[in-house]
Write an enzyme that holds these catalytic residues in place. Structure first.
Site, short mmCIF file in Angstrom:
data_model
loop_
_atom_site.label_atom_id
_atom_site.label_comp_id
_atom_site.label_asym_id
_atom_site.label_seq_id
_atom_site.Cartn_x
_atom_site.Cartn_y
_atom_site.Cartn_z
N GLY A 198 0.82 -1.22 0.00
CA GLY A 198 0.00 0.00 0.00
C GLY A 198 0.84 1.25 0.00
O GLY A 198 2.07 1.21 0.07
N GLY A 258 2.47 3.43 1.64
CA GLY A 258 2.99 3.59 2.99
C GLY A 258 3.52 4.99 3.25
O GLY A 258 3.70 5.39 4.40
N ARG A 259 3.79 5.70 2.18
CA ARG A 259 4.27 7.08 2.36
C ARG A 259 3.82 7.92 1.17
O ARG A 259 4.54 8.81 0.72
CB ARG A 259 5.79 7.11 2.49
CG ARG A 259 6.51 6.34 1.39
CD ARG A 259 7.98 6.57 1.46
NE ARG A 259 8.67 5.63 0.60
CZ ARG A 259 9.95 5.70 0.36
NH1 ARG A 259 10.67 6.62 0.93
NH2 ARG A 259 10.52 4.82 -0.42
N ASP A 311 8.49 5.04 8.61
CA ASP A 311 8.20 6.40 9.07
C ASP A 311 7.36 7.26 8.12
O ASP A 311 7.02 8.39 8.45
CB ASP A 311 9.51 7.13 9.39
CG ASP A 311 10.45 7.18 8.19
OD1 ASP A 311 10.00 6.85 7.07
OD2 ASP A 311 11.62 7.54 8.39
N GLY A 312 7.05 6.72 6.95
CA GLY A 312 6.22 7.50 6.03
C GLY A 312 6.96 8.63 5.34
O GLY A 312 6.36 9.41 4.60
N ARG A 317 -1.66 0.25 -9.66
CA ARG A 317 -0.57 -0.70 -9.90
C ARG A 317 -1.13 -2.11 -10.14
O ARG A 317 -2.28 -2.38 -9.77
CB ARG A 317 0.33 -0.74 -8.65
CG ARG A 317 0.92 0.62 -8.31
CD ARG A 317 1.14 0.81 -6.80
NE ARG A 317 1.54 2.17 -6.52
CZ ARG A 317 2.81 2.59 -6.41
NH1 ARG A 317 3.79 1.71 -6.50
NH2 ARG A 317 3.08 3.85 -6.19
N ASP A 373 4.06 -4.49 -7.46
CA ASP A 373 3.50 -3.28 -6.83
C ASP A 373 4.13 -2.02 -7.43
O ASP A 373 3.65 -0.91 -7.18
CB ASP A 373 3.69 -3.30 -5.31
CG ASP A 373 5.12 -3.63 -4.90
OD1 ASP A 373 5.56 -4.75 -5.16
OD2 ASP A 373 5.79 -2.75 -4.34
N ASN A 374 5.19 -2.18 -8.19
CA ASN A 374 5.81 -1.02 -8.85
C ASN A 374 5.50 -0.99 -10.34
O ASN A 374 6.16 -0.29 -11.10
CB ASN A 374 7.33 -1.05 -8.64
CG ASN A 374 7.71 -0.77 -7.19
OD1 ASN A 374 6.94 -0.16 -6.45
ND2 ASN A 374 8.87 -1.23 -6.78
#
Ligand code: AMP
Ligand code: MG
Length: 502
Positions: free
Chosen positions: A98, A100-101, A133-134, A191, A260-261
């Site tokens: 997902g 994530g950042r 940490d995003g 994606r 995912d990319n």
């Protein structure tokens, strides 16, 4: 002027929101606010892209715009969202990844009606951050910012980059670095992994709204058709094949070709430990983390194919209610990949050699040349660029290119055949050079050039980012004052390591 003395926010001019991805709802992408970044500074702004979108270039002067691009204020009339997806990472399925950042901060309708999504990368934690940490560090943000624009200038489908914001906020990686946020744009950021997430959770009913969104927004030519999923998946498969050919042709290595990319729109997406090759090595591995070379240069076309097979697996329920028939259709779509790749790749190599029409023996001529470059670790971009200066009106040695070659005996033998081939189509030296220079870039975003810009930025100066930005926007043009950027990289460039850390 409001009570606290600030000027009410009116800019950038508010293009109409389309908000159709957000309308899919929480199942796909819940609302997630960005986390403010302390002391944001707009380090670079892509005025040309802003213009294309319909954002006035003067927006860059306004602190409110920097605040938007830092995630310190919300885009008017839009609540940011972060989507969930899964993916095959280095071959293994990871059921939940997902954004994530990443926060989608706007879905705009540009001046000419085009759809533009704006996404901040590094804007803080989301439900999909998985203990991370995003944030994104300045180093990797500069790399993404410049690479996506370099690819665009090379004519390769890609996400793009609108702004780069820096901040003194410390971020821990292998060492302490500082935070940055890139605002990247694309018609959409869906994606392959978005479909895998629902498929492997057996939530097949949730595939359809997502696929229909993709088709309605991005492939309207297929909308409403009964066979629309098949038509879209065929198109994505062929686009992916062509994209891989475009990467190969400029020596671009992605580095993390996880599903995912991979973009459901056929765009280059997620610039991490990528690399434009310096010395040509068919097995070149650009990502230090990729020990097995799964994503090596010569593996890329095959991995693109495998990734399409993963997308087709995840969308089987869309293709037919009968599982056997679905598999049959999926296989027939996947079969389109190899010919689509070859039909794209062969003409590109031919064009890089300056040949006008394809003849039976031409692939062998290409392969012999690549073999010579590979064996001698010749510089990929410089070798092709120099080749344009070879003449057919004389048999004199070809200067420039010879300096790049290690095995001159093999090369000189090849040149005899190459000249004969050019003469057989009455190739005109001047006209051919123009054609070749339009497909063989002179200026490439090499790792050592990036590294210099990164080190300078880490020291607090940002001119080199702008210099490279301008340079790579005109990769095919002679830029005499920039000649040193086209020189062979120093030996130290070989030791620059890029990894998944970002
Ligand atoms: P990547 O290898 O960059 O494609 O990232 C793989 C996954 O990890 C994606 O879901 C990212 O959103 C997530 N990710 C990577 N770095 C961070 C970070 N610093 N904070 C939160 N999520 C991250
Ligand atoms: Mg990624």
């Amino acid at each position: 002027m409001s009570a606290d003395g600030t000027v009410p926010f009116t800019a950038p001019p508010l293009l109409p929101q389309t908000r159709r991805y957000a309308a899919l709802g929480d199942t796909y992408a819940p609302q997630v606010a960005t986390t403010p970044l302390p002391e944001p500074v707009l380090l670079h702004f892509n005025a040309a892209l802003a213009e294309e979108i319909g954002i006035e270039a003067a927006a860059a002067q306004r602190p409110e715009f920097t605040a938007l691009m830092a995630g310190n204020r919300a885009w008017p009339d839009y609540a940011s969202i972060s989507s969930v997806y899964a993916g095959h990472q280095f071959g293994s399925f990871v059921p939940q990844l997902g954004d994530g950042r990443a926060h989608l901060i706007a879905e705009l309708q540009g001046r000419d009606g085009d759809r533009w999504e704006l996404q901040l990368k590094g804007g803080g934690q989301t439900p999909w951050s998985r203990f991370a940490d995003g944030r994104a560090v300045l180093r990797s943000s500069i790399r993404e910012y410049l690479a996506s624009e370099a690819m665009h200038a090379l004519g390769i489908p890609t996400t793009r980059a609108l702004s780069l914001v820096g901040s003194p906020q410390p971020v821990r990686r292998e060492t302490i670095e500082t935070a940055a946020v890139v605002c990247r744009t694309a018609p959409g950021f869906i994606r392959f992994g978005h479909f895998e997430y629902f498929y492997y959770q057996n939530r097949h009913a949730e595939l359809k709204p997502l696929a229909d969104h993709v088709i309605n927004e991005h492939f309207p030519q297929f909308a409403g058709r009964e066979d629309r999923y098949q038509a879209w998946l065929t198109e994505v498969t062929e686009r992916t094949a062509r994209l891989m050919a475009q990467w190969q042709a400029v020596g671009f290595c992605h580095g993390v070709m996880n599903t995912d990319n991979f973009s459901a729109l056929g765009l280059t997406l997620d610039y991490g430990p990528y690399g434009f090759m310096d010395a040509f090595d068919a097995h070149h591995i650009c990502n230090h983390t990729d020990e097995g070379g799964r994503y090596a240069y010569d593996q890329q076309p095959m991995i693109g194919h495998w990734n399409c097979s993963r997308l087709l697996q995840a969308t089987l329920p869309l293709l037919s209610e009968q599982p056997e028939q679905a598999v049959e259709i999926a296989n027939s779509i996947l079969e389109r990949y190899p010919p689509a790749y070859t039909q794209a790749m062969t003409p590109m190599w031919i064009a890089k050699l300056g040949l006008r029409d394809l003849r039976l023996d031409d692939p062998e001529l290409v392969n012999r040349f690549l073999g010579i470059l590979h064996k001698g670790h010749s510089d990929f971009s410089r070798s092709f660029r120099h080749l344009a200066r070879l003449r057919t009106d004389t048999d004199a040695p070809a200067h420039g290119i010879r300096d790049e070659i290690a095995d001159l005996e093999a090369f000189d033998a090849w040149v005899i055949d190459y000249r004969a081939r050019l003469r057989s189509e009455s190739s005109d030296d001047t006209e051919r050079a123009v054609r070749m220079n339009a497909v063989n870039p002179k200026y490439v975003l090499r790792n050592h050039l990036l590294q210099a810009a990164i080190e300078q930025a880490q020291g607090g100066s940002y001119e080199e980012i702008d210099t490279l930005f301008k340079l790579i926007n005109r990769p095919f043009d002679e830029q005499p004052e920039m000649e040193r950027y086209a020189e062979e990289p120093p030996a130290s460039a070989r030791h620059i390591e890029v990894s998944c850390s970002s």
